[in-house]
Scaffold this motif. Structure first.
Motif, PDB file in Angstrom:
ATOM      1  N   SER A 219      52.597  53.400-119.094  1.00  0.00           N
ATOM      2  CA  SER A 219      54.254  53.442-118.452  1.00  0.00           C
ATOM      3  C   SER A 219      54.988  52.300-119.029  1.00  0.00           C
ATOM      4  O   SER A 219      54.401  51.262-119.631  1.00  0.00           O
ATOM      5  N   ARG A 220      56.193  52.137-118.693  1.00  0.00           N
ATOM      6  CA  ARG A 220      56.831  50.932-118.713  1.00  0.00           C
ATOM      7  C   ARG A 220      56.592  50.105-117.313  1.00  0.00           C
ATOM      8  O   ARG A 220      55.809  50.486-116.569  1.00  0.00           O
ATOM      9  N   VAL A 221      56.846  49.035-117.399  1.00  0.00           N
ATOM     10  CA  VAL A 221      56.690  48.057-116.384  1.00  0.00           C
ATOM     11  C   VAL A 221      57.012  48.737-114.941  1.00  0.00           C
ATOM     12  O   VAL A 221      56.394  48.273-113.819  1.00  0.00           O
ATOM     13  N   ASP A 222      58.209  49.329-114.738  1.00  0.00           N
ATOM     14  CA  ASP A 222      58.718  50.137-113.761  1.00  0.00           C
ATOM     15  C   ASP A 222      58.069  51.335-113.271  1.00  0.00           C
ATOM     16  O   ASP A 222      58.624  51.936-112.239  1.00  0.00           O
ATOM     17  N   GLY A 223      57.113  51.699-114.154  1.00  0.00           N
ATOM     18  CA  GLY A 223      56.305  52.963-113.685  1.00  0.00           C
ATOM     19  C   GLY A 223      57.110  54.297-114.560  1.00  0.00           C
ATOM     20  O   GLY A 223      56.396  55.160-114.486  1.00  0.00           O
ATOM     21  N   SER A 224      58.226  53.845-115.232  1.00  0.00           N
ATOM     22  CA  SER A 224      58.714  55.201-115.934  1.00  0.00           C
ATOM     23  C   SER A 224      58.011  55.254-117.351  1.00  0.00           C
ATOM     24  O   SER A 224      57.466  54.538-117.928  1.00  0.00           O
ATOM     25  N   ASP A 237      58.704  46.650-122.916  1.00  0.00           N
ATOM     26  CA  ASP A 237      57.832  46.604-121.964  1.00  0.00           C
ATOM     27  C   ASP A 237      56.797  47.645-121.777  1.00  0.00           C
ATOM     28  O   ASP A 237      57.295  48.867-122.053  1.00  0.00           O
ATOM     29  N   LEU A 238      55.702  47.350-121.272  1.00  0.00           N
ATOM     30  CA  LEU A 238      54.734  48.554-121.187  1.00  0.00           C
ATOM     31  C   LEU A 238      53.323  47.918-120.354  1.00  0.00           C
ATOM     32  O   LEU A 238      53.187  46.602-120.094  1.00  0.00           O
ATOM     33  N   ILE A 239      53.058  48.914-119.699  1.00  0.00           N
ATOM     34  CA  ILE A 239      51.646  48.697-118.881  1.00  0.00           C
ATOM     35  C   ILE A 239      50.537  49.935-119.608  1.00  0.00           C
ATOM     36  O   ILE A 239      50.852  50.891-119.749  1.00  0.00           O
ATOM     37  N   VAL A 240      49.365  49.234-119.792  1.00  0.00           N
ATOM     38  CA  VAL A 240      48.164  50.187-120.416  1.00  0.00           C
ATOM     39  C   VAL A 240      47.125  49.644-119.217  1.00  0.00           C
ATOM     40  O   VAL A 240      46.843  48.378-119.471  1.00  0.00           O
ATOM     41  N   CYS A 241      46.677  50.351-118.570  1.00  0.00           N
ATOM     42  CA  CYS A 241      45.679  49.918-117.766  1.00  0.00           C
ATOM     43  C   CYS A 241      44.519  51.047-117.098  1.00  0.00           C
ATOM     44  O   CYS A 241      44.786  52.142-117.417  1.00  0.00           O
ATOM     45  N   GLN A 248      48.710  49.143-108.052  1.00  0.00           N
ATOM     46  CA  GLN A 248      48.908  47.785-107.748  1.00  0.00           C
ATOM     47  C   GLN A 248      50.003  47.002-108.891  1.00  0.00           C
ATOM     48  O   GLN A 248      50.765  46.407-108.430  1.00  0.00           O
ATOM     49  N   ILE A 249      49.851  47.424-110.047  1.00  0.00           N
ATOM     50  CA  ILE A 249      50.480  46.555-111.033  1.00  0.00           C
ATOM     51  C   ILE A 249      51.985  46.974-111.126  1.00  0.00           C
ATOM     52  O   ILE A 249      53.009  46.203-111.045  1.00  0.00           O
ATOM     53  N   VAL A 250      52.363  48.422-110.917  1.00  0.00           N
ATOM     54  CA  VAL A 250      53.599  48.814-110.798  1.00  0.00           C
ATOM     55  C   VAL A 250      54.408  48.471-109.578  1.00  0.00           C
ATOM     56  O   VAL A 250      55.413  48.156-109.468  1.00  0.00           O
ATOM     57  N   GLU A 251      53.616  48.379-108.346  1.00  0.00           N
ATOM     58  CA  GLU A 251      54.189  48.045-107.158  1.00  0.00           C
ATOM     59  C   GLU A 251      54.731  46.594-107.254  1.00  0.00           C
ATOM     60  O   GLU A 251      55.572  46.213-106.570  1.00  0.00           O
ATOM     61  N   VAL A 253      55.481  44.850-109.735  1.00  0.00           N
ATOM     62  CA  VAL A 253      56.724  44.670-110.398  1.00  0.00           C
ATOM     63  C   VAL A 253      57.865  45.021-109.769  1.00  0.00           C
ATOM     64  O   VAL A 253      58.913  44.597-109.753  1.00  0.00           O
ATOM     65  N   ARG A 254      57.671  46.307-108.929  1.00  0.00           N
ATOM     66  CA  ARG A 254      58.755  46.812-108.228  1.00  0.00           C
ATOM     67  C   ARG A 254      59.320  45.688-107.196  1.00  0.00           C
ATOM     68  O   ARG A 254      60.411  45.743-106.706  1.00  0.00           O
ATOM     69  N   ARG A 255      58.170  45.087-106.547  1.00  0.00           N
ATOM     70  CA  ARG A 255      58.624  44.126-105.371  1.00  0.00           C
ATOM     71  C   ARG A 255      59.156  42.936-106.085  1.00  0.00           C
ATOM     72  O   ARG A 255      60.021  42.244-105.457  1.00  0.00           O
ATOM     73  N   HIS A 256      58.757  42.308-107.090  1.00  0.00           N
ATOM     74  CA  HIS A 256      59.108  40.886-107.571  1.00  0.00           C
ATOM     75  C   HIS A 256      59.706  40.778-108.926  1.00  0.00           C
ATOM     76  O   HIS A 256      60.406  39.842-109.248  1.00  0.00           O
ATOM     77  N   GLY A 257      59.857  42.094-109.595  1.00  0.00           N
ATOM     78  CA  GLY A 257      60.784  41.921-110.911  1.00  0.00           C
ATOM     79  C   GLY A 257      59.965  41.472-111.975  1.00  0.00           C
ATOM     80  O   GLY A 257      58.613  41.218-111.720  1.00  0.00           O
ATOM     81  N   LEU A 258      60.571  40.815-112.874  1.00  0.00           N
ATOM     82  CA  LEU A 258      59.694  40.152-114.075  1.00  0.00           C
ATOM     83  C   LEU A 258      60.156  38.669-114.040  1.00  0.00           C
ATOM     84  O   LEU A 258      60.042  38.143-115.225  1.00  0.00           O
ATOM     85  N   ASP A 259      60.434  38.077-113.125  1.00  0.00           N
ATOM     86  CA  ASP A 259      60.796  36.637-113.160  1.00  0.00           C
ATOM     87  C   ASP A 259      59.469  35.813-112.918  1.00  0.00           C
ATOM     88  O   ASP A 259      58.695  36.302-112.240  1.00  0.00           O
TER      89      ASP A 259
END
Length: 259
Positions: A219-224, A237-241, A248-251, A253-259
Motif C-alpha cells: 500500500s501507500r504509507v497511509d494505507g491507500s 511512498d510505499l509499504i511492502v510487508c 502496526q505500520i500503517v497505524e 504513520v497515521r498517528r505520527h505522519g512522516l516527520d
C-alpha cells in the motif's frame, strides 16, 4: 533460468507472466555483459541504463507490438493513458550499486499494467542469478527473526522509519535497489520495506506485482492503494510487508505522519 535474447519460451507468446520473466532475465544478462566491458563510474551507469532500455524496448515492440511502454529511461508517451496494456519498466534499478562492482543489490523491473491494475511482473537480480515473477511467485516462509527487520535505503532512510523501528522494536537493514528491498521481504531476509523518500512508478510496479502474488501486503504509507499508469508517474511512498505487520505500520504513520 537461462534464456537467449530473441528466443523467448514458447509460452511467452500468450502468457504475460512468462514474457515478463524472460524480459527481465535477458535484460539482466545484458547488464552483466556491460559490467564486463571495463567501464567505471558514470560511464558504466550510463552504458547499463542505455543497453537494458534499448533491449527491453526492442523486445516488447517485437513480442507485444500493440502495448504501450513506460520506462524510466524513455520519453513518457502519454498515449499509454488510453492503452489498456502498459509495460512499466525500470531497465536498471540501483544504478549506483550496479557501478560498484561486485555489489549484487541491483535489479531489472518489468511489470504489466492492464485495465486498471498490475497483472504481471518480474524482478531480476542478475548478479545473484535469480528472477522472481508473478507466474511462479516466491513462497514466503515464516519469519526466522526474533525482531522485525525493515529494509531501508543505504544512503537516505526516511527519518520516520527510525521512529517506527523504535516503536515496534525493529532492526533496520540497509540495501540498494527498491526491487532488492521488496524481494528481500519475500525471501525472509527482511519483514518489511517502508519508503517515503520519493519514487516513481517504475521503481515499485514490478516488485509490488511480485509481492502481491506472493501474498505480501502492499500500500501507500497511509494505507491507500498503490495506483499505476497515472498521468503523474511520481509515486513517492510505499509499504511492502508481511501481512501481520501491516496494521502496526500503517497505524504508526497515521498517528505520527512522516516527520
Amino acid at each position: 533460468m537461462n534464456f537467449a535474447p530473441g528466443t523467448p519460451p514458447a509460452a511467452a507468446a500468450t502468457d504475460d507472466h512468462v514474457l515478463a520473466a524472460w524480459l527481465a532475465t535477458v535484460a539482466g544478462e545484458r547488464l552483466l555483459e556491460v559490467r564486463r566491458e571495463g567501464l567505471e563510474g558514470r560511464e558504466l551507469k550510463d552504458a547499463g541504463d542505455r543497453a537494458a532500455h534499448e533491449l527491453l524496448m526492442g523486445l516488447i515492440a517485437e513480442h507485444r507490438p500493440a502495448d504501450a511502454v513506460l520506462s524510466e529511461e524513455g520519453k513518457d508517451d502519454k498515449a499509454r493513458l488510453t492503452n489498456s496494456r502498459v509495460w512499466i519498466v525500470d531497465p536498471l534499478d540501483g544504478t549506483r550499486e550496479f557501478s560498484e562492482v561486485p555489489r549484487d543489490d541491483w535489479a531489472v523491473h518489468v511489470a504489466l499494467w492492464q485495465d486498471g491494475d498490475l497483472t504481471a511482473g518480474a524482478v531480476a537480480l542478475p548478479a545473484q542469478g535469480e528472477t522472481f515473477d508473478t507466474g511462479r511467485p516466491p513462497v514466503v516462509p515464516p519469519s526466522t527473526a526474533a525482531r522485525p527487520r525493515i529494509a531501508v535505503s543505504r544512503s537516505r532512510p526516511p527519518e520516520f522509519v527510525h521512529a517506527l523501528a523504535k516503536e515496534i522494536d525493529a532492526e533496520l537493514v540497509p540495501m540498494g535497489s527498491a526491487g532488492v528491498k521488496v524481494i528481500s521481504v519475500a525471501r525472509d531476509l527482511t519483514d518489511a520495506y517502508v519508503h517515503a523518500g520519493g519514487q516513481y512508478e517504475w521503481d515499485s510496479a514490478a516488485p509490488v506485482a511480485v509481492a502481491r502474488a506472493a501474498g505480501l501486503f502492499t500500500s501507500r504509507v497511509d494505507g491507500s492503494p498503490l495506483e499505476y499508469n497515472q498521468d503523474d508517474v511520481y509515486l513517492p511512498d510505499l509499504i511492502v510487508c508481511r501481512p501481520e505487520l501491516a496494521e502496526q505500520i500503517v497505524e504508526f504513520v497515521r498517528r505520527h505522519g512522516l516527520d
